[in-house]
Design an enzyme around this catalytic site. Structure first.
Site, PDB file in Angstrom:
ATOM      1  N   ARG A  33    -101.009 -81.072   3.335  1.00 36.04           N
ATOM      2  CA  ARG A  33     -99.620 -81.561   3.466  1.00 36.04           C
ATOM      3  C   ARG A  33     -98.959 -80.782   4.592  1.00 36.04           C
ATOM      4  O   ARG A  33     -98.761 -79.568   4.460  1.00 36.04           O
ATOM      5  CB  ARG A  33     -98.891 -81.359   2.135  1.00 36.04           C
ATOM      6  CG  ARG A  33     -97.469 -81.873   2.113  1.00 36.04           C
ATOM      7  CD  ARG A  33     -96.815 -81.592   0.760  1.00 36.04           C
ATOM      8  NE  ARG A  33     -95.452 -82.114   0.725  1.00 36.04           N
ATOM      9  CZ  ARG A  33     -94.398 -81.450   1.176  1.00 36.04           C
ATOM     10  NH1 ARG A  33     -94.537 -80.249   1.702  1.00 36.04           N
ATOM     11  NH2 ARG A  33     -93.199 -81.989   1.107  1.00 36.04           N
ATOM     12  N   LYS A  54     -94.390 -72.614   5.820  1.00 30.48           N
ATOM     13  CA  LYS A  54     -93.806 -71.887   4.675  1.00 30.48           C
ATOM     14  C   LYS A  54     -93.607 -70.413   5.007  1.00 30.48           C
ATOM     15  O   LYS A  54     -94.151 -69.890   5.972  1.00 30.48           O
ATOM     16  CB  LYS A  54     -94.695 -72.064   3.444  1.00 30.48           C
ATOM     17  CG  LYS A  54     -94.553 -73.462   2.857  1.00 30.48           C
ATOM     18  CD  LYS A  54     -95.192 -73.600   1.505  1.00 30.48           C
ATOM     19  CE  LYS A  54     -94.929 -75.005   0.963  1.00 30.48           C
ATOM     20  NZ  LYS A  54     -95.723 -75.315  -0.208  1.00 30.48           N
TER      21      LYS A  54
HETATM   22  C1  9MG Z   1     -92.757 -81.069  -2.040  1.00 31.73           C
HETATM   23  N1  9MG Z   1     -93.629 -79.952  -1.709  1.00 31.73           N
HETATM   24  C2  9MG Z   1     -93.286 -78.834  -1.016  1.00 31.73           C
HETATM   25  N2  9MG Z   1     -94.345 -78.023  -0.920  1.00 31.73           N
HETATM   26  C3  9MG Z   1     -95.374 -78.642  -1.559  1.00 31.73           C
HETATM   27  C4  9MG Z   1     -96.699 -78.306  -1.809  1.00 31.73           C
HETATM   28  O1  9MG Z   1     -97.223 -77.153  -1.412  1.00 31.73           O
HETATM   29  N3  9MG Z   1     -97.465 -79.170  -2.498  1.00 31.73           N
HETATM   30  C5  9MG Z   1     -96.953 -80.346  -2.943  1.00 31.73           C
HETATM   31  N4  9MG Z   1     -97.763 -81.169  -3.633  1.00 31.73           N
HETATM   32  N5  9MG Z   1     -95.680 -80.718  -2.739  1.00 31.73           N
HETATM   33  C6  9MG Z   1     -94.912 -79.871  -2.062  1.00 31.73           C
END
Ligand code: 9MG
Length: 278
Positions: free
Chosen positions: A258, A224
């Site tokens: 994630r 990010k």
């Molecule tokens: C789809 N998506 C993109 N960034 C995310 C994040 O930080 N958390 C979750 N749950 N979904 C995300």
């Protein structure tokens, strides 16, 4: 936590691999090839140790425009179906749309990941009727506008209050407390300063009590802009920074990370696990 056909022990941090199925994700030609490529990428993530694969057809990057429901369905459903047929992994569907929730759970998805915390019309009722676990995320504003000067009195208190409050509402509406995952939404209506405060105090969210129990926390920082801003590097050079941030989150108690770089994160989490157990 119980999923469709299995139970996952979230007391040890687990990795969720990101599988974006937006048109620019797989640039190898027609639909069949794209499906194959998506399946190969999912397979690679499973081999590398992902417990979840998060399939998403809507870009929620800052400034992203919304896709139509038909487009989202046609991007996501075939991929969910192929993964369910071929791989032993929990499929998470990244959507806010009740129609896609229904279709993808019917095809084998076992988790709903909703960046809008089931607040879109019909989403809460649909998720409740499907009975699968849900991940609810905090976002200030909407993807189109969220990075236009986000502000908070206290980002940690505000995000924690929202997530615990929303989980309480869901439980009152009939959701099983053991099927709710919370997520502070790194980068979703937050400056770098807000993101760093959240990461530094992620243990506050991990320890937040709801009816004397904690809710598992999912953290998504992978590649990010917060990592890009710290490193001053483009998206393809953010892997090590992303793994470092995921490692910190796991050490402070996050249950699911994630990520795009599954193998690297799994290795880092093994070190965290060894340290916590030792
Ligand atoms: C789809 N998506 C993109 N960034 C995310 C994040 O930080 N958390 C979750 N749950 N979904 C995300």
């Amino acid at each position: 936590m119980k999923f469709l056909n299995c139970e996952i022990d979230l007391s040890r941090p687990k990795v969720m691999g990101v599988l974006n199925v937006t048109p620019d994700s797989f640039s190898d030609g027609g639909k069949f090839n794209s499906l194959d490529a998506a399946l190969r990428q999912a397979e690679q993530m499973v081999v590398s140790g992902a417990a979840f694969i998060d399939v998403g057809g809507e870009s929620t990057r800052p400034g992203a425009v919304q896709v139509s429901l038909d487009e989202e369905l046609s991007r996501v459903c075939p991929v969910v179906e192929r993964i369910a047929e071929n791989l032993d992994v929990i499929i998470s569907v990244d959507t806010s749309s009740p129609e896609l929730m229904k279709e993808s759970v019917a095809l084998g998805a076992g988790l709903i990941n909703d960046v809008r915390a089931l607040q879109k019309t019909g989403a809460q009722l649909m998720a409740l009727s499907l009975g699968v676990p849900v991940c609810i995320m905090h976002m200030q504003g909407s993807p189109e506008m969220m990075q236009n000067n986000p502000s908070y009195n206290s980002v940690v208190d505000n995000v924690t209050g929202f997530l615990v409050g929303r989980a309480e509402q869901l439980i009152q509406a009939g959701f099983d407390r053991d099927k709710i995952i919370i997520d502070p939404g790194f980068g979703f209506g937050k400056t770098l300063e807000h993101n760093l405060q959240l990461l530094n105090q992620i243990n506050d969210l991990v320890n937040a009590q709801l009816e004397n129990t904690r809710l598992p926390v999912l953290v998504g920082v992978s590649r990010k802009s917060m990592i890009g801003e710290i490193l001053d590097k483009p998206v393809n050079e953010r892997m090590i920074g992303s793994v470092a941030a995921a490692t910190i989150a796991a050490y402070k108690g996050a249950s699911i990370l994630r990520v795009h770089d599954v193998q690297e994160t799994v290795d880092a989490l093994s070190v965290v696990q060894a340290l916590l157990e030792g």
